[in-house]
Write a protein that holds these residues in place. Structure first.
Motif, PDB file in Angstrom:
ATOM      1  N   GLY A  15       0.773  -1.225   0.000  1.00 54.60           N
ATOM      2  CA  GLY A  15       0.000   0.000   0.000  1.00 54.60           C
ATOM      3  C   GLY A  15       0.808   1.281   0.000  1.00 54.60           C
ATOM      4  O   GLY A  15       0.247   2.371   0.143  1.00 54.60           O
ATOM      5  N   ILE A  16       2.138   1.172  -0.218  1.00 61.02           N
ATOM      6  CA  ILE A  16       3.019   2.338  -0.222  1.00 61.02           C
ATOM      7  C   ILE A  16       3.696   2.452  -1.584  1.00 61.02           C
ATOM      8  O   ILE A  16       4.241   1.469  -2.099  1.00 61.02           O
ATOM      9  CB  ILE A  16       4.096   2.242   0.880  1.00 61.02           C
ATOM     10  N   LEU A  17       3.690   3.639  -2.179  1.00 59.72           N
ATOM     11  CA  LEU A  17       4.340   3.840  -3.475  1.00 59.72           C
ATOM     12  C   LEU A  17       5.843   3.659  -3.345  1.00 59.72           C
ATOM     13  O   LEU A  17       6.462   4.146  -2.392  1.00 59.72           O
ATOM     14  CB  LEU A  17       4.034   5.235  -4.021  1.00 59.72           C
ATOM     15  N   ILE A  18       6.434   2.958  -4.329  1.00 57.65           N
ATOM     16  CA  ILE A  18       7.880   2.730  -4.303  1.00 57.65           C
ATOM     17  C   ILE A  18       8.623   3.697  -5.210  1.00 57.65           C
ATOM     18  O   ILE A  18       9.840   3.607  -5.363  1.00 57.65           O
ATOM     19  CB  ILE A  18       8.224   1.280  -4.672  1.00 57.65           C
ATOM     20  N   GLY A  19       7.908   4.617  -5.835  1.00 55.74           N
ATOM     21  CA  GLY A  19       8.543   5.619  -6.681  1.00 55.74           C
ATOM     22  C   GLY A  19       8.778   5.163  -8.108  1.00 55.74           C
ATOM     23  O   GLY A  19       9.624   5.728  -8.805  1.00 55.74           O
ATOM     24  N   GLU A  20       8.003   4.165  -8.560  1.00 57.23           N
ATOM     25  CA  GLU A  20       8.156   3.650  -9.920  1.00 57.23           C
ATOM     26  C   GLU A  20       6.795   3.512 -10.581  1.00 57.23           C
ATOM     27  O   GLU A  20       5.765   3.350  -9.906  1.00 57.23           O
ATOM     28  CB  GLU A  20       8.863   2.284  -9.911  1.00 57.23           C
ATOM     29  N   VAL A  21       6.819   3.572 -11.911  1.00 61.09           N
ATOM     30  CA  VAL A  21       5.621   3.390 -12.712  1.00 61.09           C
ATOM     31  C   VAL A  21       5.843   2.211 -13.637  1.00 61.09           C
ATOM     32  O   VAL A  21       6.950   1.994 -14.147  1.00 61.09           O
ATOM     33  CB  VAL A  21       5.291   4.673 -13.509  1.00 61.09           C
ATOM     34  N   ALA A  22       4.812   1.394 -13.834  1.00 56.11           N
ATOM     35  CA  ALA A  22       4.947   0.181 -14.634  1.00 56.11           C
ATOM     36  C   ALA A  22       5.112   0.504 -16.112  1.00 56.11           C
ATOM     37  O   ALA A  22       4.577   1.497 -16.618  1.00 56.11           O
ATOM     38  CB  ALA A  22       3.728  -0.714 -14.428  1.00 56.11           C
ATOM     39  N   ASP A  23       5.876  -0.343 -16.792  1.00 57.70           N
ATOM     40  CA  ASP A  23       6.001  -0.252 -18.251  1.00 57.70           C
ATOM     41  C   ASP A  23       4.871  -1.045 -18.909  1.00 57.70           C
ATOM     42  O   ASP A  23       4.365  -2.018 -18.346  1.00 57.70           O
ATOM     43  CB  ASP A  23       7.360  -0.815 -18.685  1.00 57.70           C
ATOM     44  N   PRO A  24       4.492  -0.707 -20.139  1.00 58.02           N
ATOM     45  CA  PRO A  24       4.928   0.481 -20.888  1.00 58.02           C
ATOM     46  C   PRO A  24       4.188   1.732 -20.419  1.00 58.02           C
ATOM     47  O   PRO A  24       3.054   1.645 -19.953  1.00 58.02           O
ATOM     48  CB  PRO A  24       4.545   0.133 -22.323  1.00 58.02           C
ATOM     49  N   ILE A  25       4.846   2.868 -20.542  1.00 61.06           N
ATOM     50  CA  ILE A  25       4.226   4.123 -20.135  1.00 61.06           C
ATOM     51  C   ILE A  25       3.250   4.597 -21.209  1.00 61.06           C
ATOM     52  O   ILE A  25       3.551   4.567 -22.402  1.00 61.06           O
ATOM     53  CB  ILE A  25       5.300   5.188 -19.860  1.00 61.06           C
ATOM     54  N   LEU A  26       2.078   4.996 -20.759  1.00 64.92           N
ATOM     55  CA  LEU A  26       1.091   5.554 -21.678  1.00 64.92           C
ATOM     56  C   LEU A  26       1.382   7.044 -21.841  1.00 64.92           C
ATOM     57  O   LEU A  26       1.179   7.825 -20.912  1.00 64.92           O
ATOM     58  CB  LEU A  26      -0.322   5.331 -21.137  1.00 64.92           C
ATOM     59  N   GLY A  27       1.882   7.394 -23.007  1.00 65.44           N
ATOM     60  CA  GLY A  27       2.223   8.778 -23.315  1.00 65.44           C
ATOM     61  C   GLY A  27       1.655   9.171 -24.660  1.00 65.44           C
ATOM     62  O   GLY A  27       0.596   8.695 -25.083  1.00 65.44           O
ATOM     63  N   LYS A  28       2.366  10.015 -25.370  1.00 65.24           N
ATOM     64  CA  LYS A  28       1.883  10.568 -26.632  1.00 65.24           C
ATOM     65  C   LYS A  28       1.550   9.487 -27.656  1.00 65.24           C
ATOM     66  O   LYS A  28       0.463   9.502 -28.253  1.00 65.24           O
ATOM     67  CB  LYS A  28       2.947  11.516 -27.193  1.00 65.24           C
ATOM     68  N   GLN A  29       2.462   8.529 -27.850  1.00 65.44           N
ATOM     69  CA  GLN A  29       2.234   7.490 -28.854  1.00 65.44           C
ATOM     70  C   GLN A  29       1.081   6.585 -28.469  1.00 65.44           C
ATOM     71  O   GLN A  29       0.264   6.192 -29.312  1.00 65.44           O
ATOM     72  CB  GLN A  29       3.503   6.666 -29.056  1.00 65.44           C
ATOM     73  N   ALA A  30       0.996   6.252 -27.183  1.00 59.19           N
ATOM     74  CA  ALA A  30      -0.074   5.362 -26.731  1.00 59.19           C
ATOM     75  C   ALA A  30      -1.446   6.018 -26.879  1.00 59.19           C
ATOM     76  O   ALA A  30      -2.441   5.329 -27.154  1.00 59.19           O
ATOM     77  CB  ALA A  30       0.163   4.947 -25.291  1.00 59.19           C
ATOM     78  N   LYS A  31      -1.530   7.321 -26.702  1.00 58.57           N
ATOM     79  CA  LYS A  31      -2.804   8.008 -26.907  1.00 58.57           C
ATOM     80  C   LYS A  31      -3.209   7.929 -28.377  1.00 58.57           C
ATOM     81  O   LYS A  31      -4.373   7.656 -28.707  1.00 58.57           O
ATOM     82  CB  LYS A  31      -2.705   9.466 -26.451  1.00 58.57           C
ATOM     83  N   LEU A  32      -2.254   8.174 -29.258  1.00 56.48           N
ATOM     84  CA  LEU A  32      -2.520   8.041 -30.685  1.00 56.48           C
ATOM     85  C   LEU A  32      -2.929   6.617 -31.028  1.00 56.48           C
ATOM     86  O   LEU A  32      -3.916   6.390 -31.748  1.00 56.48           O
ATOM     87  CB  LEU A  32      -1.277   8.438 -31.482  1.00 56.48           C
ATOM     88  N   ASP A  33      -2.194   5.634 -30.506  1.00 53.82           N
ATOM     89  CA  ASP A  33      -2.501   4.233 -30.779  1.00 53.82           C
ATOM     90  C   ASP A  33      -3.895   3.856 -30.286  1.00 53.82           C
ATOM     91  O   ASP A  33      -4.595   3.056 -30.931  1.00 53.82           O
ATOM     92  CB  ASP A  33      -1.459   3.325 -30.123  1.00 53.82           C
ATOM     93  N   SER A  34      -4.299   4.416 -29.164  1.00 54.75           N
ATOM     94  CA  SER A  34      -5.636   4.133 -28.633  1.00 54.75           C
ATOM     95  C   SER A  34      -6.713   4.622 -29.591  1.00 54.75           C
ATOM     96  O   SER A  34      -7.710   3.929 -29.841  1.00 54.75           O
ATOM     97  CB  SER A  34      -5.813   4.794 -27.269  1.00 54.75           C
TER      98      SER A  34
END
Length: 295
Positions: free
Chosen positions: A203-222
């Motif tokens: 229940g505590i954030l470890i300071g990391e985000v899972a891959d793959p990151i949803l960013g500019k390309q992923a929005k377009l792909d969606s």
């Protein structure tokens, strides 16, 4: 034929009959008008031409009232797919900045967020840098943040629910986090949500985000993926956002709209909303005030 949809600033009625009559006489190529919602929203119709020129001509004739103008081909205005950014678009805040406030780092994280949304730094490394600063934050604060700090952008629920009631598919596509997009998309009424996953242990954030990151390309792909899934033409799609990571999605949509956007985004989008609320996108599709599903 082109249609120019004019929408008053949120809470104002600036488009009376006299104003519409004056615009019909003053703007070259305009052939008529139609009221969409009292003195709040109206259409001007024009012979085929260049949308940006028509917008500029209308703006010049209007002067400087708080009215947004969306110009598009009349035959292509009704949309069947809607994709939306979340932070500073469907809601009034940046969720990562509100998480950072919990550890006293909101100013630092907000500065990075602003640079990323302006396109001054790449989105993915900026996201990782900001998430690293959240190490040690308990996930339990998310419910508190949503309850106490997050505000829905006016008109958003009406926009989504009206489009869905008329057969459209709606998706919240965010560079933010699933812990926020899940409950927020449900509250607004989206069909689905897509975003990034924060990694937590006990229940505590470890300071990391899972891959793959949803960013500019992923929005377009969606957008491309959902368009293909439903067998839609590009002209049947609508997208809205405010940051540099929305640019590709906005450019691919039949109508890409910049919402209170950074300068580069506002300049590149097909249309922009600076004054009206999100219900303006219903008027742009030809919905009248009586047809809007009120939240």
């Amino acid at each position: 034929m082109l249609v120019a949809t004019l929408v008053s600033a949120h809470g104002q009625a600036l488009l009376g009959a006299a104003a519409l009559d004056r615009l019909c006489r003053a703007v070259p190529g305009v052939t008529g008008s139609a009221v969409l919602d009292g003195e709040v929203a109206a259409d001007l119709f024009a012979e085929a031409g260049e949308p940006r020129k028509l917008e500029a001509d209308i703006r010049a004739a209007l002067g400087d009232p708080a009215i947004d103008i969306i110009v598009q081909p009349l035959a292509e205005r009704r949309k069947a797919l809607f994709l939306a950014d979340m932070d500073s678009t469907m809601i009034g805040q940046e969720c990562i900045d509100e998480l950072a406030a919990y550890v006293g780092l909101k100013d630092l994280v907000s500065a990075i967020t602003e640079r990323a949304m302006r396109g001054e730094i790449a989105f993915e490394p900026a996201l990782r840098e900001r998430v690293a600063l959240l190490k040690g934050v308990p996930l339990s604060v998310v419910d508190e943040i949503i309850r106490d700090r997050i505000t829905l952008t006016p008109g958003g629920s009406e926009l989504v629910r009206t489009m869905r009631a008329n057969g459209a598919y709606t998706a919240l596509v965010s560079g933010g986090f699933t812990v926020f997009t899940g409950p927020i998309s449900a509250t607004i009424g989206f069909d689905e949500h897509r975003s990034n996953v924060l990694i937590a242990q006990d229940g505590i954030l470890i300071g990391e985000v899972a891959d793959p990151i949803l960013g500019k390309q992923a929005k377009l792909d969606s957008l491309v993926e959902l368009r293909a899934r439903f067998g839609l033409a590009p002209s049947q799609t609508l997208a809205i956002g405010d940051g540099a990571n929305d640019l590709a999605m906005l450019g691919e949509a039949g109508l890409g709209v910049a919402f209170r956007a950074k300068p580069a985004v506002a300049a590149a989008a097909h249309a922009r909303l600076e004054h009206a609320d999100l219900a303006a996108l219903l008027y742009a599709q030809g919905y009248t005030g009586a047809e809007i599903v009120r939240a």
